[in-house]
Write an enzyme that holds these catalytic residues in place. Structure first.
Site, PDB file in Angstrom:
ATOM      1  N   LYS A 146      33.769 -75.079 -72.918  1.00 25.35           N
ATOM      2  CA  LYS A 146      32.547 -75.356 -72.159  1.00 25.35           C
ATOM      3  C   LYS A 146      31.356 -75.533 -73.102  1.00 25.35           C
ATOM      4  O   LYS A 146      31.472 -75.324 -74.303  1.00 25.35           O
ATOM      5  CB  LYS A 146      32.291 -74.240 -71.148  1.00 25.35           C
ATOM      6  CG  LYS A 146      33.444 -74.035 -70.158  1.00 25.35           C
ATOM      7  CD  LYS A 146      33.529 -75.117 -69.092  1.00 25.35           C
ATOM      8  CE  LYS A 146      34.878 -75.242 -68.446  1.00 25.35           C
ATOM      9  NZ  LYS A 146      35.137 -74.426 -67.289  1.00 25.35           N
TER      10      LYS A 146
HETATM   11  C1  LIG Z   1      36.084 -74.029 -66.184  1.00 23.88           C
HETATM   12  C2  LIG Z   1      35.707 -74.105 -64.760  1.00 23.88           C
HETATM   13  C3  LIG Z   1      35.836 -73.007 -63.894  1.00 23.88           C
HETATM   14  C4  LIG Z   1      36.510 -71.723 -64.305  1.00 23.88           C
HETATM   15  O1  LIG Z   1      35.898 -71.127 -65.386  1.00 23.88           O
HETATM   16  P1  LIG Z   1      36.598 -69.844 -66.065  1.00 23.88           P
HETATM   17  O2  LIG Z   1      35.461 -69.258 -66.853  1.00 23.88           O
HETATM   18  O3  LIG Z   1      37.678 -70.387 -66.941  1.00 23.88           O
HETATM   19  O4  LIG Z   1      37.082 -68.967 -64.992  1.00 23.88           O
HETATM   20  C5  LIG Z   1      35.393 -73.123 -62.598  1.00 23.88           C
HETATM   21  N1  LIG Z   1      34.858 -74.279 -62.151  1.00 23.88           N
HETATM   22  C6  LIG Z   1      34.740 -75.368 -62.942  1.00 23.88           C
HETATM   23  C7  LIG Z   1      34.117 -76.595 -62.369  1.00 23.88           C
HETATM   24  C8  LIG Z   1      35.172 -75.319 -64.260  1.00 23.88           C
HETATM   25  O5  LIG Z   1      35.075 -76.413 -65.029  1.00 23.88           O
END
Ligand SMILES: *Cc1c(COP(=O)(O)O)cnc(C)c1O
Length: 383
Positions: free
Chosen positions: A189
């Protein structure tokens, strides 16, 4: 990253940490206090200030933040939550954790693959408890309209801000529009530390609920007891272990200082990518150029104009050392969801899933890297 030959020359994403990041983590490890403590509190304070909200509560993942947000909205058995299907599965899975039912809404178009507010409005029923807007790729979903729709009906607006830290709409940061915003700090991210998440809210009640439930609904934490403020605790609800640990909080604090600069670099690169891609025949480049300056520019999605080419184009790019991914397969088409929701049909979302490709993108990408991707894509599509 591993230097095995099977890794593509141009990966989808690459993470570059700085010496001060490593030092912040090492200091934390030497401090002897490894979970929920002073560094987590400092990170929460810094994040809340940066976002412009009253409360930021760090948790173990964005999925955990979504789960707690839905619970805080009162979602339970028999309740519906409207979500896009063009998102990561967690957006919908967290509704199911609460015993609720995700109701999938369409995206506006392939050129604007965010949730369609008109379609959301059509899907509202007396059982709708919440609407979750995902800011796809870091570009604002129509949370201005959704907020009106939700406010008029007493429905909670929740933002899945996993892609969009420090992005904004009409001068207000994303994640600060609804009852709660759920952020992700997963490895790939924009603000990544491996695993981690955060729930942002302006509501004192939601904040109190989430702080309690992230650590077993105990009335005092280990850190409080370590500091001698109390020796005992009660458990006042069904809680979870959704805590963040201190090394990650330290890494987050260290990286948060560079977030704006990294996003500025992402925007520059995105502008340049969009220019290069505008001359490639056969693709749609989602979103308007004018949205780039307020986006977090998480990824570079493109849509192949023609259906049926996705697998082949992806394979041919891989042969040229360029990794791509599908961002996202439609949730309702996954086996586990098809079984539960066999009648869902979302033609625009499904076409987007069949034609989307995400291109390599990271803040330390060079102009040469970008040129290589655009040239390879043009070659592959010209054949
Ligand atoms: C990555 C992601 C999540 C989940 O995030 P985690 O921190 O891995 O639980 C939820 N929603 C979206 C749109 C994502 O891209």
């Amino acid at each position: 990253m591993p230097d095995t030959e099977s890794f593509p020359a141009l990966p989808l994403f690459d993470l570059a940490l700085q010496p001060q990041d490593l030092q912040a983590v090492a200091e934390t490890l030497r401090s002897g206090w490894l979970t929920l403590g002073p560094r987590t509190a400092a990170f929460e304070e810094a994040f809340a200030a940066q976002l412009g909200v009253r409360h930021a509560i760090a948790v173990s993942s964005c999925t955990a933040a979504l789960h707690l947000a839905y619970l805080a909205a009162g979602v339970g058995p028999g309740d519906e939550v409207i979500v896009p299907a063009f998102t990561f599965a967690a957006t919908a899975a967290a509704v199911l954790y609460c015993g609720g039912t995700p109701v999938f809404a369409e995206i506006a178009s392939r050129a604007n693959p965010n949730i369609d507010a008109d379609d959301v409005e059509r899907r509202i029923t007396p059982r709708t408890k919440a609407v979750c807007a995902v800011h796809y790729a870091g570009y604002a979903a129509p949370v201005d309209r959704l907020r009106e729709l939700c406010d008029e009906r007493g429905i909670a607006l929740i933002e899945d801000v996993a892609h969009a830290p420090s992005a904004s709409l009409h001068g207000r940061k994303l994640g600060a529009w609804g009852m709660a915003g759920a952020f992700s700090f997963f490895s790939n991210k924009v603000l990544s530390v491996g695993e981690g998440g955060l729930l942002a809210t302006d509501s004192d009640d939601v904040a109190e609920f989430v702080r309690s439930r992230r650590s077993h609904a105990m009335t005092s934490g280990t850190w409080d007891r370590h500091q001698g403020s109390t020796d005992t605790y009660d458990v006042v609800g069904l809680g979870f272990n959704y805590r963040l640990d201190e090394p990650r909080a330290a890494l987050l604090l260290s990286r948060l200082e560079r977030l704006e600069a990294e996003i500025a670099r992402r925007r520059e690169l995105t502008v340049r990518y969009r220019e290069l891609l505008s001359s490639v025949e056969g693709i749609i480049v989602p979103f308007e150029d004018s949205a780039v300056p307020t986006s977090s520019c998480y990824v570079i999605p493109i849509m192949l104009e023609r259906d049926g080419l996705q697998a082949q184009v992806s394979a041919e790019l891989r042969e040229r050392g360029i990794q791509t991914s599908i961002f996202y397969p439609s949730i309702h088409r996954f086996s586990a969801y098809r079984e539960r929701f066999p009648d869902v049909s979302l033609p625009v979302t499904e076409l987007a899933s069949r034609t989307e490709l995400t291109l390599p993108f990271y803040p330390h990408m060079t102009n040469d890297d970008q040129d290589r991707v655009a040239t390879a894509l043009a070659e592959v599509l010209a054949r």
